[in-house]
Design a protein around this motif. Structure first.
Motif, mmCIF file in Angstrom:
data_model
loop_
_atom_site.group_PDB
_atom_site.id
_atom_site.type_symbol
_atom_site.label_atom_id
_atom_site.label_comp_id
_atom_site.label_asym_id
_atom_site.label_seq_id
_atom_site.Cartn_x
_atom_site.Cartn_y
_atom_site.Cartn_z
ATOM 1 N N HIS A 202 0.850 -1.192 0.000
ATOM 2 C CA HIS A 202 0.000 0.000 0.000
ATOM 3 C C HIS A 202 0.891 1.250 0.000
ATOM 4 N N PRO A 203 1.272 1.743 -1.193
ATOM 5 C CA PRO A 203 2.140 2.935 -1.251
ATOM 6 C C PRO A 203 1.399 4.191 -0.791
ATOM 7 N N VAL A 204 2.162 5.211 -0.479
ATOM 8 C CA VAL A 204 1.586 6.493 -0.079
ATOM 9 C C VAL A 204 0.992 7.164 -1.312
ATOM 10 N N THR A 205 -0.286 7.435 -1.267
ATOM 11 C CA THR A 205 -0.951 8.095 -2.384
ATOM 12 C C THR A 205 -0.398 9.511 -2.544
ATOM 13 N N GLY A 206 -0.010 9.852 -3.759
ATOM 14 C CA GLY A 206 0.488 11.191 -4.046
ATOM 15 C C GLY A 206 1.926 11.437 -3.636
ATOM 16 N N SER A 207 2.665 10.370 -3.336
ATOM 17 C CA SER A 207 4.045 10.556 -2.867
ATOM 18 C C SER A 207 4.892 11.265 -3.913
ATOM 19 N N TYR A 208 4.670 10.970 -5.182
ATOM 20 C CA TYR A 208 5.431 11.627 -6.247
ATOM 21 C C TYR A 208 5.200 13.143 -6.214
ATOM 22 N N GLU A 209 3.946 13.543 -6.033
ATOM 23 C CA GLU A 209 3.629 14.978 -5.981
ATOM 24 C C GLU A 209 4.248 15.631 -4.754
ATOM 25 N N PHE A 210 4.139 14.961 -3.599
ATOM 26 C CA PHE A 210 4.716 15.519 -2.377
ATOM 27 C C PHE A 210 6.216 15.745 -2.533
ATOM 28 N N VAL A 211 6.896 14.738 -3.076
ATOM 29 C CA VAL A 211 8.344 14.824 -3.223
ATOM 30 C C VAL A 211 8.720 15.885 -4.262
ATOM 31 N N ALA A 212 8.010 15.939 -5.373
ATOM 32 C CA ALA A 212 8.323 16.915 -6.421
ATOM 33 C C ALA A 212 8.130 18.347 -5.914
ATOM 34 N N LEU A 213 7.048 18.601 -5.207
ATOM 35 C CA LEU A 213 6.802 19.952 -4.692
ATOM 36 C C LEU A 213 7.791 20.310 -3.588
ATOM 37 N N ALA A 214 8.112 19.346 -2.733
ATOM 38 C CA ALA A 214 9.092 19.605 -1.679
ATOM 39 C C ALA A 214 10.472 19.854 -2.281
ATOM 40 N N GLN A 215 10.789 19.146 -3.350
ATOM 41 C CA GLN A 215 12.081 19.339 -4.007
ATOM 42 C C GLN A 215 12.204 20.761 -4.550
ATOM 43 N N MET A 216 11.112 21.285 -5.070
ATOM 44 C CA MET A 216 11.106 22.652 -5.565
ATOM 45 C C MET A 216 11.411 23.628 -4.414
ATOM 46 N N VAL A 217 10.839 23.374 -3.262
ATOM 47 C CA VAL A 217 11.073 24.226 -2.097
ATOM 48 C C VAL A 217 12.524 24.100 -1.626
ATOM 49 N N VAL A 218 13.043 22.870 -1.597
ATOM 50 C CA VAL A 218 14.425 22.646 -1.156
ATOM 51 C C VAL A 218 15.396 23.441 -2.012
ATOM 52 N N ILE A 219 15.284 23.293 -3.305
ATOM 53 C CA ILE A 219 16.226 23.947 -4.216
ATOM 54 C C ILE A 219 16.058 25.462 -4.185
ATOM 55 N N GLY A 220 14.813 25.916 -4.211
ATOM 56 C CA GLY A 220 14.562 27.355 -4.247
ATOM 57 C C GLY A 220 15.036 28.076 -3.007
ATOM 58 N N LEU A 221 14.669 27.584 -1.832
ATOM 59 C CA LEU A 221 14.980 28.310 -0.607
ATOM 60 C C LEU A 221 16.447 28.235 -0.209
ATOM 61 N N ALA A 222 17.169 27.255 -0.708
ATOM 62 C CA ALA A 222 18.585 27.139 -0.351
ATOM 63 C C ALA A 222 19.483 27.989 -1.245
ATOM 64 N N GLY A 223 18.972 28.499 -2.349
ATOM 65 C CA GLY A 223 19.793 29.197 -3.339
ATOM 66 C C GLY A 223 20.525 30.416 -2.826
ATOM 67 N N ALA A 224 19.828 31.306 -2.142
ATOM 68 C CA ALA A 224 20.458 32.550 -1.685
ATOM 69 C C ALA A 224 21.518 32.272 -0.624
ATOM 70 N N ASP A 225 21.219 31.402 0.317
ATOM 71 C CA ASP A 225 22.199 31.071 1.348
ATOM 72 C C ASP A 225 23.413 30.382 0.736
ATOM 73 N N THR A 226 23.190 29.542 -0.248
ATOM 74 C CA THR A 226 24.291 28.876 -0.941
ATOM 75 C C THR A 226 25.207 29.898 -1.607
ATOM 76 N N PHE A 227 24.622 30.908 -2.212
ATOM 77 C CA PHE A 227 25.426 31.964 -2.849
ATOM 78 C C PHE A 227 26.235 32.735 -1.817
ATOM 79 N N VAL A 228 25.576 33.162 -0.750
ATOM 80 C CA VAL A 228 26.250 33.976 0.264
ATOM 81 C C VAL A 228 27.396 33.200 0.920
ATOM 82 N N GLU A 229 27.199 31.925 1.143
ATOM 83 C CA GLU A 229 28.224 31.110 1.796
ATOM 84 C C GLU A 229 29.312 30.647 0.826
ATOM 85 N N GLY A 230 29.150 30.934 -0.470
ATOM 86 C CA GLY A 230 30.157 30.570 -1.462
ATOM 87 C C GLY A 230 30.174 29.094 -1.813
ATOM 88 N N ARG A 231 29.032 28.418 -1.661
ATOM 89 C CA ARG A 231 28.962 26.987 -1.942
ATOM 90 C C ARG A 231 28.381 26.689 -3.319
#
Length: 154
Positions: free
Chosen positions: A35-64
């Motif tokens: 019994h897989p989690v219904t909508g897991s692909y959507e949850f992961v895809a949307l969360a991935q967008m948040v992960v990448i987007g919100l980390a961008g500015a801090d990554t730049f400032v820290e030189g990473r």
């Protein structure tokens, strides 16, 4: 500014942990309980967008962030400074457009009520998150530009 960057990084970390949790539950649910989690692909895809987007500015400032400097490092100091300033200005312009268009896109998604396919998750908040993350990057690039201009580094 630093507080906003840390908040964005915290949101990014939370979204990454959410992705891991959903993926874990989906694998356990599908392999052990058939019994897989219904909508897991959507949850992961949307969360991935948040992960990448919100980390961008801090990554730049820290030189990473990724930089290709093989050729630029061999150039004279003045030319390196000019190229650095030019690239920073281009980044400011690009992410300013992304910020503006992100808010417009989020508003259009909100007006039409666009949702994800399986779970019906409204998509406009994610467009707003990307627009806000682009705005944070614009502010970080502006601070970088001003700091380097004051130092005379371009």
């Amino acid at each position: 500014m630093r507080i906003l960057l840390r908040m964005g990084l915290g949101g990014s970390c939370f979204a990454a942990m959410f992705m891991v949790g959903v993926t874990f539950l989906d694998v356990i649910g599908s392999k052990l309980f058939d019994h897989p989690v219904t909508g897991s692909y959507e949850f992961v895809a949307l969360a991935q967008m948040v992960v990448i987007g919100l980390a961008g500015a801090d990554t730049f400032v820290e030189g990473r962030h990724v930089q290709v400097e093989m050729v630029v490092n061999k150039m004279p100091h003045r030319l390196r400074s000019f190229i650095s300033a030019f690239v920073t200005i281009l980044g400011i312009l690009l992410f300013s457009v992304l910020t503006y268009e992100g808010f417009l896109y989020g508003e259009s998604l909100r007006k039409v009520g666009e949702t994800s396919g399986t779970m019906g998750i409204p998509l406009y908040p994610f467009a707003y998150v990307l627009a806000i993350s682009s705005l944070l990057l614009v502010l970080a690039l502006l601070a970088h530009f001003v700091t380097n201009a004051i130092r005379g580094e371009g």
